[in-house]
Design an enzyme around this catalytic site. Structure first.
Site, PDB file in Angstrom:
ATOM      1  CG  ASP A 148      -1.486   1.266   1.606  1.00 53.74           C
ATOM      2  OD1 ASP A 148      -2.142   1.837   0.731  1.00 53.74           O
ATOM      3  OD2 ASP A 148      -1.302   1.738   2.756  1.00 53.74           O
ATOM      4  CG  ASP A 157      -1.481   7.891   1.216  1.00 58.02           C
ATOM      5  OD1 ASP A 157      -0.416   8.483   0.962  1.00 58.02           O
ATOM      6  OD2 ASP A 157      -2.559   8.159   0.672  1.00 58.02           O
ATOM      7  NE  ARG A 194      -4.424  15.718   2.436  1.00 65.07           N
ATOM      8  CZ  ARG A 194      -5.031  14.580   2.149  1.00 65.07           C
ATOM      9  NH1 ARG A 194      -5.164  13.639   3.043  1.00 65.07           N
ATOM     10  NH2 ARG A 194      -5.474  14.345   0.953  1.00 65.07           N
ATOM     11  CG  ASP A 253      -2.099   2.243   6.718  1.00 69.15           C
ATOM     12  OD1 ASP A 253      -2.086   2.050   5.482  1.00 69.15           O
ATOM     13  OD2 ASP A 253      -2.727   3.173   7.253  1.00 69.15           O
ATOM     14  CB  THR A 297      -1.961 -11.672  -0.308  1.00 72.58           C
ATOM     15  OG1 THR A 297      -3.047 -11.529   0.626  1.00 72.58           O
ATOM     16  CG2 THR A 297      -2.368 -11.110  -1.654  1.00 72.58           C
TER      17      THR A 297
HETATM   18  O1  M1P Z   1      -4.608   6.194   1.223  1.00 73.38           O
HETATM   19  C1  M1P Z   1      -5.383   6.010   0.126  1.00 73.38           C
HETATM   20  C2  M1P Z   1      -6.352   7.170  -0.089  1.00 73.38           C
HETATM   21  O2  M1P Z   1      -5.620   8.380  -0.236  1.00 73.38           O
HETATM   22  C3  M1P Z   1      -6.373   9.538  -0.449  1.00 73.38           C
HETATM   23  O3  M1P Z   1      -7.250   9.736   0.645  1.00 73.38           O
HETATM   24  P1  M1P Z   1      -7.336  11.133   1.442  1.00 73.38           P
HETATM   25  O4  M1P Z   1      -7.101  12.232   0.492  1.00 73.38           O
HETATM   26  O5  M1P Z   1      -8.712  11.096   2.038  1.00 73.38           O
HETATM   27  O6  M1P Z   1      -6.277  11.063   2.520  1.00 73.38           O
HETATM   28  C4  M1P Z   1      -7.244   9.400  -1.685  1.00 73.38           C
HETATM   29  O7  M1P Z   1      -6.432   9.484  -2.831  1.00 73.38           O
HETATM   30  C5  M1P Z   1      -8.032   8.104  -1.655  1.00 73.38           C
HETATM   31  O8  M1P Z   1      -8.618   7.896  -2.919  1.00 73.38           O
HETATM   32  C6  M1P Z   1      -7.152   6.919  -1.347  1.00 73.38           C
HETATM   33  O9  M1P Z   1      -7.923   5.750  -1.194  1.00 73.38           O
END
Ligand code: M1P
Length: 257
Positions: free
Chosen positions: A18, A20, A150, A218, A235
């Site tokens: 993944d 983020d 954010r 995560d 997986t």
């Molecule tokens: O972590 C994945 C997500 O990242 C973004 O979410 P947000 O802007 O709410 O932090 C988006 O790009 C979302 O589509 C994606 O799943």
């Protein structure tokens, strides 16, 4: 047997990440240490990412120290694999709008825009609905929010659960549309056809003959956007708390083994 393209790697395993909070802090660049680790890993195993975001965002986050997301990963999967690259070459894809049709999409997006207009949140910025290839992304505060905005919205939503209530309304109202709603990030949620979660990416790799496919994420808990691929029998799933955690486990499993 593993595909000849990957036969030179000493370990015949695919390691998928993944993005983020697994490879990078949320919506921020990767650290130079993570990029170094990915380069070292690729000497040993086959590597790929499976992100929910679209490709321009993910590419920007990984563009550190000359790293190129589609060239320096063996597999690059944005929008859960709806945008897919193998060894730098784009693979065929499907689209959200083709799946839903213009009329149903218009009904859905009109409802969303009305709902958003009536929603009271501490601040509103811009880009409340982002139209992508394989999904739409809906944000009550707007995608133009700053990093601080954010974090503030995320904390606010943990208390007020605005996104969860919104999703529940959409699930009821559009039950016949065959859609899945996923709260994967800090300020938004994704809407895509049922089954187009991160397991979608596995269809691009299952014929490659890897001995094992590992997945690091995560948000592997039920309702998180890593859950389905983490749980998938194809997986071996790893839950991480941060990019540092990802680095530690990868070193143990693939570099120092
Ligand atoms: O972590 C994945 C997500 O990242 C973004 O979410 P947000 O802007 O709410 O932090 C988006 O790009 C979302 O589509 C994606 O799943």
């Amino acid at each position: 047997m593993v595909s000849s393209d990957f036969a030179s790697r000493p370990i015949k395993k695919l390691v998928l990440f993944d993005v983020d909070d697994t490879l990078t802090p949320a919506r921020q660049p990767a650290s130079p240490e993570m990029i170094t680790l990915l380069r070292e890993l690729r000497e040993k195993v086959t590597i790929g990412f499976v992100g929910g975001s679209d490709l321009p965002k993910i590419s920007g986050q990984l563009a550190v120290a000359g790293f190129n997301a589609t060239q320096d990963f063996d597999f690059a999967f944005a929008e859960n694999g709806l945008t897919a690259y193998r060894l730098g070459k784009e693979l065929p894809s499907q689209s959200f709008i083709k799946f839903l049709g213009e009329d149903r999409y218009k009904t859905l997006v009109n409802f969303i825009l009305h709902y958003l207009a009536d929603m009271d949140v501490p601040v509103k910025r811009g880009t409340f609905v982002e139209f992508r290839n394989g999904m739409i992304n809906v944000s009550p505060i707007g995608r133009n929010a700053s990093i601080q905005e954010r974090h503030d919205f995320n904390a606010y939503d943990k208390i007020h659960k605005l996104r969860a209530a919104f999703v529940s309304t959409l699930q009821d109202k559009f039950a016949s549309y065959g859609l899945t709603y996923s709260i994967g990030g800090q300020i938004s949620f994704d809407i895509f056809p049922a089954g187009w979660d991160k397991t979608y990416a596995l269809r691009h790799v299952e014929a490659e003959g890897f001995e094992e496919i590992h997945f690091f994420g995560d948000k592997t808990f039920k309702g998180g956007n890593d859950h389905e691929i983490y749980e998938d029998p194809r997986t071996i799933g790893h839950t991480v708390e941060s990019p540092l955690d990802t680095m530690r486990i990868c070193k143990d499993l693939f570099l120092n083994a």
